[in-house]
Design a protein around this motif. Structure first.
Motif: not given
Length: 861
Positions: A309-325
């Motif tokens: 899944a990392l190949e197609a969903e990297f942004a969702d799994l590890l690259g997603a933004e956190h609003p409080g960061a």
């Protein structure tokens, strides 16, 4: 204690003494007593007013007092955080910290590295172990506030016994609080104070400057241990007395264990290790994956599924933004997407304005080392539009390195370049996250166009360098060129293709077979799609790819591809086209390495005759054909004929190409092989030694051609009976070949085999037999059971077993070898005759042992 407090205490003592003990004679004088009491009251009031004046501010040049209440009451926990899971892969680091904590001297240790490596977790585990051993542990979290740090350290010292009176002296400005704290900590043992997340060490204070001066709140002078965690990895920041523990990513097995701890039912150890490798061993990424896999409702429940899944969903799994960061650094530290932004923001605020764009540029390249020479001010400006100078780019790279975001080679670290050729490499997850967070399609398209332009310029400069000067840079550039060809194929195919082909030619000269193979395969695939399978350029690329496979030791694949190319060239170009002759010559070479020596000799004879007629007797290709025909003749055992042909070829090579040309070196080596087959061992040794000296000077110490020469020198020492000296050289060559060529390359297997034979000659029969079993298994797997080298390995193992007294197994192996050699080589081949002789010897010894055992049997009564 202050003056006012002391006076009041004295009055209390008087009153207490008056009412609880036998009064002295003067106490019976009421006037005297109350007069003294009144006087002391006046003095106390005066001291109280003076004390308040001191609290308002120190005189100019004095020490500013600190309110005692703020020191004594921290308002937050000073206990270390609990470690929720077993800490994996940090045993060495924990032992170093533990040894310092248990030792008598105390000191300061800095656990440093990029965000996400688990510095806080390591410190928490070290704290738990220290507390279990009876140490006092105090945990302080750096909050970008030197005043708060001072109060926390003062509270820590107070916990460790710093007196109220000494704190009062600091409060009133009579002593420096930081000095008072560290003077006390120098006298108390058995403590561990952790200051976590000191990522802005220049702000620690008091005052300005780096902690390395050891005049601020962080010092190595305590009798216990001060442990600091930080992203700043620079020794200049922390000074010579700090013990730096620079954390690295976890090894695959340790990373896999982290994943299995979090999700024990998500797959096997192998699958967990593969996912850990994909995540670059970064604990933050491993924890994110483990948390995802442990949730019953997650879409991906296995290690293999998550990795896919990392190949197609990297942004969702590890690259997603956190609003409080953006507003909470603690949140940013726990989110893969944001953790490195803290370092980049700090670098920007420190004046390293190019740090972020330089990191983003590097992230657009492949996950492999990048030559330092590629990252020029012109590239930065062309890509980003930002003004850049050599100094500002150097500063940006230094800042990225300081915060652990960029790896550069140490002076003694082996790598794809050389000590004189620097390289840069991002952690794979840092690179991938950064690449995914770039805005698309701009600025990415403009940036990639600039990168492609500068990659082509760099290749042109590298391939133009004289001698072997450009070889290390060529190896570094190779992994980044396939993407360059893909991006440029639609609009500038020929130019991009030529860039890869030119670099591949340089890699051929460098003996960098793997990097060459990578580029040759890309060029062939692109030409087959763009030009068609029968285009002469496509056929040329197929020939070059087969040659690269040959150099990698993949002789069967090389032979199959050469056979296909020869057929196509004969059909498209004709039987006598020079490129057709080249394919026939190359096929003959591959067949010779596969042990099909008679067929190789026949093809070489035909090719030599055609080249002499078409190209002339002195053409370099003709000389190469003559040389390789002689090699094939040596393989057939025709050493005298081979030696005569090699002498002629060597003379022609020296005359036409010069004494130092690689083809001349090969001729010299091959003549020595033929002489060795004739028993002329001293003459062969001299030629080998001469060839080795020239190869080391012309090709370099690690070139595969140089390793062949060194290997041949070791063999010649064996033939001369200098086996102990040969053993040392065989060990060196084996280590070099494993490092340069890999453990399964046929040349590496040759070195391992000859090392084993030397051990056997020296009487180390058990060690030799074990090594020969390994070589035989490897050759059967890599070369096949019928390859000549495999048969030689079986013969050598049989000989070692015979020396160990295992004559039965030795005879069985010799019998099998004789059968195979008669089938493959024929009954009259020299190797077949050797097998027949060896079998006879083994049977004779077996029979002798049987007779000896029969005579030793007890007689029956």
């Amino acid at each position: 204690m202050s003056g006012g407090s002391a006076a009041i205490a004295f009055l209390v003592a008087i009153v207490t003494n008056y009412v609880t003990a036998q009064p002295p004679e003067w106490a019976e004088n009421t006037v005297l007593v109350w007069s003294a009491f009144g006087a002391l009251a006046v003095v106390s009031l005066g001291l109280l007013f003076w004390e308040r004046r001191l609290a308002a501010g120190a005189p100019d040049g004095g020490v500013r007092p600190v309110p005692l209440g703020r020191i004594a009451v921290g308002g937050h926990s000073m206990n270390p955080p609990a470690v929720s899971a077993r800490v994996r892969g940090r045993e060495a680091e924990l032992e170093r910290i533990g040894a310092l904590v248990r030792g008598p001297g105390g000191g300061m240790v800095v656990v440093c590295g990029a965000g996400g490596l688990g510095k806080t977790t390591l410190a928490a585990e070290a704290s738990a172990r220290a507390r279990a051993e009876g140490r006092v542990v105090v945990w302080i979290r750096w909050r970008d506030d030197p005043a708060q740090l001072g109060q926390d350290l003062a509270q820590a010292a107070h916990i460790l016994g710093l007196s109220e009176s000494r704190l009062e002296e600091a409060r009133t400005g009579r002593v420096s609080l930081v000095d008072a704290v560290w003077e006390h900590l120098a006298t108390v043992e058995r403590w561990l104070i952790v200051v976590d997340n000191v990522d802005t060490p220049t702000q620690v204070g008091p005052g300005s400057g780096l902690p390395a001066a050891y005049r601020g709140w962080l010092r190595p002078h305590g009798a216990g241990v001060l442990l600091v965690t930080s992203r700043d990895t620079s020794p200049q920041t922390w000074g010579p007395d700090a013990d730096l523990l620079h954390l690295q990513p976890l090894a695959d097995d340790a990373g896999g264990a982290v994943l299995l701890d979090a999700a024990p039912h998500a797959g096997t150890e192998t699958e967990a290790g593969a996912l850990a490798s994909r995540l670059g061993g970064l604990p933050l990424g491993l924890n994110a994956a483990g948390t995802h896999l442990s949730v019953p409702t997650s879409r991906h429940r296995t290690f293999a599924a998550y990795q896919h899944a990392l190949e197609a969903e990297f942004a969702d799994l590890l690259g997603a933004e956190h609003p409080g960061a953006a507003t909470d650094p603690d949140t940013a530290r726990r989110v893969v997407r944001h953790t490195w932004d803290l370092s980049l923001d700090q670098l920007h605020s420190d004046g390293y304005t190019l740090a972020r764009p330089v990191l983003q540029l590097l992230a657009l390249l492949e996950p492999a080392p990048v030559p330092r020479t590629l990252m020029t001010p012109q590239l930065v400006t062309d890509a980003t539009g930002l003004p850049a100078t050599a100094a500002s780019v150097d500063a940006a790279l230094a800042g990225l390195h300081q915060y652990g975001l960029l790896h550069t080679p140490e002076a003694d670290e082996p790598g794809p370049g050389s000590p004189a050729v620097g390289w840069l490499q991002l952690h794979p997850l840092v690179r991938e996250v950064t690449a995914h967070t770039l805005a698309r399609p701009e600025p990415t398209n403009a940036w990639l166009a600039a990168l492609d332009d500068h990659l082509a310029r760099s290749v042109d400069a590298t391939t133009s360098m004289p001698g072997r000067t450009g070889w290390p840079t060529a190896r570094l550039l190779a992994p980044h060129l396939p993407a360059h060809l893909d991006r440029n194929t639609p609009h500038s195919f020929s130019s991009a293709r030529d860039t890869l082909a030119d670099l591949a030619d340089t890699l051929t000269d460098a003996g960098a077979s793997y990097e060459e193979f990578l580029l040759r395969r890309c060029v062939l695939d692109a030409e087959a799609d763009h030009l068609g399978p029968d285009h002469p350029d496509t056929l040329g690329s197929r020939n070059n790819l087969a040659n690269a496979l040959h150099e990698l030791g993949e002789h069967q694949q090389a032979a199959d591809l050469h056979r296909q190319t020869l057929t196509d060239r004969e059909r498209v170009l004709g039987l006598e086209h020079r490129e057709t002759l080249g394919s026939r010559h190359n096929l003959a070479n591959a067949l010779n390495y596969l042990g099909e020596n008679q067929q190789a000799v026949e093809l070489h004879r035909r090719t030599l005759a055609d080249r002499e007629r078409v190209l002339g007797p002195d053409h370099p290709s003709t000389l190469t054909s003559r040389n390789n025909l002689a090699v094939a003749l040596s393989s057939l055992g025709e050493h005298r004929q081979a030696a005569g042909l090699q002498r002629e070829t060597l003379a022609n090579h020296e005359r036409v190409l010069g004494p130092d040309h690689p083809s001349t070196l090969a001729s010299r080596n091959n003549l020595a092989v033929a002489l060795q087959g004739l028993g002329e061992h001293r003459q062969a040794a001299d030629l080998y030694g001469e060839a080795l000296l020239v190869a080391e000077r012309v090709l370099g110490p690690d070139h595969p051609g140089t390793l062949i020469s060194r290997h041949n020198v070791a063999n010649s020492l064996n033939h001369l009976g200098e086996n102990r000296q040969a053993l040392g050289l065989h060990l060196q060559v084996l280590a070099d070949r494993e490092r340069v060529l890999g453990p399964d390359h046929p040349d590496t297997l040759n070195s391992r085999s000859n090392l084993a034979i030397t051990l056997d000659v020296l009487g180390e029969h058990w060690q030799a037999a074990d090594l020969l079993r390994q070589v035989l298994a490897d050759r059967e797997r890599v070369l096949g059971p019928d390859h000549r080298d495999t048969l030689n390995s079986r013969s050598n193992l049989a000989g070692a077993l015979n020396d160990l007294g295992d004559h039965q197994q030795s005879a069985e192996l010799h019998q099998r070898n004789l059968t195979d050699r008669e089938r493959i080589l024929g009954p009259d081949h020299p190797d077949t005759l050797i097998s027949r002789n060896n079998l006879a010897i083994a049977r004779a010894r077996l029979s002798e042992v049987g007779r000896r055992r029969w005579w030793q049997l007890p007689r029956r009564r």
